[in-house]
Design an enzyme around this catalytic site. Structure first.
Site, mmCIF file in Angstrom:
data_model
loop_
_atom_site.group_PDB
_atom_site.id
_atom_site.type_symbol
_atom_site.label_atom_id
_atom_site.label_comp_id
_atom_site.label_asym_id
_atom_site.label_seq_id
_atom_site.Cartn_x
_atom_site.Cartn_y
_atom_site.Cartn_z
ATOM 1 N N THR A 80 27.409 2.734 -39.736
ATOM 2 C CA THR A 80 27.897 1.424 -38.863
ATOM 3 C C THR A 80 29.181 1.354 -39.221
ATOM 4 O OG1 THR A 80 27.142 0.553 -41.220
ATOM 5 C CG2 THR A 80 25.456 0.529 -39.112
ATOM 6 N N CYS A 81 29.821 1.936 -40.015
ATOM 7 C CA CYS A 81 31.145 1.553 -40.472
ATOM 8 C C CYS A 81 32.395 2.582 -39.611
ATOM 9 C CB CYS A 81 31.553 2.209 -41.842
ATOM 10 S SG CYS A 81 30.093 1.800 -43.423
#
EC number: 2.3.2.26
Length: 830
Positions: A796-797
């Site tokens: 997700t980062c």
């Protein structure tokens, strides 16, 4: 048009009034609307509803005025070349290096007006030109120069200039809202704390008098040599006690100078007695009034040949937006969409200005741009105003970060490790998912007002950074919608895909958008205090999310945003449709009965007996008002009386008008004012609400919650998403993915976005604005393993989707939805 005086004449026709002429101006406005909008003439209003008929003449006038503005305006733009993507240097590149290698020479002096703080004896100091004024304060205060001495103290030699008070230094480092102790002057000019020293010296230094005569920033962005060789005197003196509440704090905190008077003032006490005992509530404020002026408002200080045209367009926009306040029964819809007022030339100038890193780093935004942005937001599209907001509302580093996020093509290779690159502090907090709301309140209490970017990690999970932080705001938003908190109007529902503690929990849903649940006069103080605390926390959460470029996932109603912008005194019965359409429809029908009653009473041909008979025949769905069985309590809330003893007062045809006024006032103002006061207090502990004047109420949802739900098309996905590491745009799996995503409904879109990015909503601009862009890579397996047996995974980062090369589109769809549903609320190594 430019030379005939037409603009001035029309401006005066629409705005001028004297004490005796309030009615006259309203008649002139209605005549104007009749000519340009086909609305009824004064005195000829129809029995039914006044509705928009044709807006072509008004639209033509607006376009003509905008063309006139484009020809006449002479607003200066300060733009400098910046290195292009290939690294070729230009003046901007040289300027960046110049700022990185030069310092300003300043002499710090105690102000002649005061003798109760130490005198600086350390000689001239060299200051980073891009440092903020508050950095000088920090430098002096931690060395003891902020301590006000008693009259009998008499020592300028109490300690060396280099002795640092460790406890004060720790306060400045760790807290976002340390109160200011010193204020600074160049000559007579008080310096704002968030101004760069370079800008302060350039703008106010006496030695730089000749600088101000030259406005040729484009050819001379660094100032003449004198600014760098001379020593500039900066005076300091203690902040007076009475000024502390209105000064900026280190984290941008301000006092409540802008807030309405508190409910305990004698004036309000009298008002409340009138409301409670006599049923008298304040009349609705007409928002048109503040715009109907022929001269510039106080917050326009610039001069330009186009000023009269700007003022006329401001009036025309206000008429287009608020025309229905002139009529008793009109459709609440703007005549011309606000987008038709956008001036492309001013927008181009604003965009050039806001994409110049040197202007942003020096804080050198021209006055005309910020003043027009707040007084005439309609000239600029939303994304331009959003950038202007981030450049002016917060510190320089956030402004630079926003610029780099929205313009990744700007080459930072020359300055990545220099003073001019954004230096945003980050504060990491670890929270427990099981006590998320409680821990979120603690985090906001500690770090809400801090300038540092907040990062969240979850206990017993290795994931950290952007994804978990975005999910934190989304999950806390959801927790705040729990029914047991008693915050919102609406109906109780359970989640369609509950996780963990969400199982069996009821949440509030309101299809129109969330709005505060009202308090009555008899509400328990402990309950009121608990709810107010939650609204104060919500204010902090929302302000911190805006400040850190994060999104919340709260479907708030339009009246909520009007309260945020301090427009609550203009809320009327049509705003009820945005919180409770069922009650709003009943109120509308009853208002129609009141209108019929007034017409009958004004009919001179009626005798006393025939009027009485006619009034008795007024009905709603065949029922007389008395037979509806209403009393003076708030519909849906039998415990909330609209006036003292209200549950024992039946509603009749004779007190119906008073009843309706009270219902509207209690639902939209009186019953919710304490919640919204707490919300605004919490918000303003992070940054002042007045910075939101760049936006209209209906736009705040985009600022806070991101892009509206919209269908995704394969073409846009292809342009905005990046296949990599085993996939190209021609790969079968990528084509499958785009076809699947473009078929998702709203709920599936939210699940997918939460899975891939951590947030269920895209930023404004959709996939195009996602930073970093969504990257699709091929998930690899051993030769003996079948991709169809595995689920996709994400990082997700960096918005990374690791997608197996599935054998069919149906298998990919199933696996994606399983992963999206089951892969929520945990961040581990994938």
């Amino acid at each position: 048009i430019q030379h005939s005086g037409f603009v001035k004449q029309l401006l005066l026709y629409l705005t001028s009034k004297n004490e005796k002429d309030a009615v006259g101006r309203e008649i002139r406005l209605k005549r104007f609307l009749h000519v340009f909008f086909s609305s009824p003439l004064p005195g000829e209003e129809p029995v039914g509803r006044v509705e928009p008929v044709g807006h072509a003449p008004l639209l033509a006038l607006v376009h003509k005025m905008n063309n006139c503005l484009s020809q006449m305006e002479q607003f200066p733009v300060k733009v400098h070349d910046f290195p292009s993507g290939n690294g070729a240097g230009g003046r901007g590149s040289q300027a960046l290096k110049f700022f990185n290698t030069h310092q300003l020479k300043c002499q710090l002096q105690r102000h002649p007006d005061c003798a109760n703080v130490k005198q600086w004896k350390g000689g001239p100091v060299k200051i980073d030109p891009l440092a903020l004024v508050q950095a000088i304060e920090r430098y002096l205060v931690v060395r003891g120069y902020g301590r006000v001495r008693e009259d009998d103290e008499d020592s300028d030699d109490d300690g060396s200039d280099e002795e640092i008070d460790e406890s004060l230094a720790a306060q400045f480092l760790n807290s976002g809202n340390v109160r200011h102790r010193l204020q600074f002057y160049i000559g007579e000019h008080l310096l704002p704390y968030n101004m760069t020293v370079y800008q302060a010296v350039r703008q106010f230094s006496v030695q730089a008098e000749d600088e101000r005569e030259s406005t040729d920033d484009e050819s001379n962005p660094l100032g003449r040599a004198g600014i760098w060789t001379k020593t500039h005197t900066i005076w300091y003196k203690p902040v007076r006690e009475d000024e502390e509440s209105t000064k900026d704090c280190v984290g941008g905190k301000r006092g409540r100078a802008q807030t309405a008077p508190t409910k305990t003032s004698p004036r309000n006490a009298k008002k409340h007695d009138e409301l409670w005992h006599d049923g008298v509530c304040p009349s609705v404020a007409n928002p048109l009034e503040v715009y109907l002026i022929p001269t510039p408002p106080e917050n326009i200080t610039f001069e330009d040949p186009s000023l009269d045209v700007i003022l006329l367009l401001r009036v025309l926009h206000a008429i287009s937006r608020y025309w229905y306040y002139l009529y008793d029964n009109a459709m609440c819809k703007e005549i011309i969409p606000t987008s038709e007022f956008i001036n492309s030339k001013l927008t181009a100038k604003a965009n050039r200005q806001l994409q110049d890193p040197l202007v942003i780093m020096t804080g050198n935004i021209p006055t005309w741009l910020t003043e027009l942005g707040k007084t005439c937001p309609f000239f600029f599209p939303f994304d331009t105003r959003q950038m202007l907001f981030y450049v002016t509302a917060f510190d320089r580093d956030r402004a630079m970060q926003r610029l780099l996020d929205t313009n990744p093509e700007i080459n930072q290779s020359d300055s990545q490790d220099s003073r001019v690159a954004p230096r945003l502090d980050r504060k990491k907090r670890t929270v427990n998912r099981e006590e998320l709301l409680k821990q979120a309140e603690s985090v906001m209490q500690d770090l809400g007002s801090s300038r540092a970017m907040l990062e969240i990690q979850y206990e017993n999970e290795v994931g950290t950074g952007l994804g978990p932080t975005l999910e934190f705001y989304a999950l806390v938003s959801q927790e705040l919608q729990r029914a047991d908190l008693c915050l919102w109007r609406g109906e109780e529902v359970t989640l369609s895909n509950p996780k963990g503690s969400q199982e069996g929990t009821k949440y509030i849903q309101n299809l129109q958008g969330l709005f505060a649940l009202p308090f009555g006069r008899t509400a328990k103080p402990a309950h009121i205090a608990k709810v107010k605390m939650k609204f104060r926390f919500l204010g902090k959460l929302m302000a911190k999310a805006i400040m850190d470029f994060r999104l919340v996932d709260l479907p708030l109603g339009l009246p909520f945003y009007k309260w945020m912008l301090r427009q609550e005194t203009s809320l009327t019965s049509h705003d009820l449709f945005d919180i409770d359409p069922v009650v709003a429809r009943s109120v509308y029908h009853l208002e129609d009965i009141v209108r019929q009653k007034k017409r009958l009473e004004q009919d001179k041909s009626q005798t006393k007996e025939s009027l009485q008979y006619a009034l008795e025949t007024l009905t709603m769905n065949g029922c007389s008002v008395e037979d509806l069985g209403l009393d003076f309590t708030l519909p849906g809330f039998p415990n909330i009386e609209l006036k003292k003893g209200g549950k024992d007062i039946p509603v009749t045809i004779h007190n119906l008008e008073e009843y309706l006024r009270l219902v509207i006032f209690w639902a939209l103002n009186e019953g919710v004012c304490r919640q919204f006061d707490s919300f605004r207090d919490g918000f303003e502990s992070v940054f002042p609400l007045c910075h939101l004047q760049y936006f209209y109420p209906e736009e705040l949802d985009q600022l806070l919650c991101g892009s509206k739900a919209d269908t995704w098309d394969a073409k846009t996905l292809m342009e905005c998403c990046r296949p990599d590491h085993g996939y190209t745009h021609d790969s079968r799996a990528v084509k499958f993915l785009f076809e699947i995503l473009s078929s998702f409904d709203n709920e599936q879109q939210r699940l997918f976005l939460q899975f891939v990015t951590g947030s269920p909503r895209l930023p404004v601009g959709g996939f195009r604005s996602l930073n970093p862009p969504l990257t699709i890579v091929r998930k690899t397996f051993e030769s003996t393993e079948n991709p169809d047996d595995f689920l996709p995974s994400v990082m997700t980062c960096v918005n990374y989707l690791k997608l197996p090369d599935y054998s069919s589109i149906d298998i990919m769809r199933d696996k994606l939805l399983i992963a999206a549903r089951e892969g929520q609320q945990s961040f581990h190594l994938s």
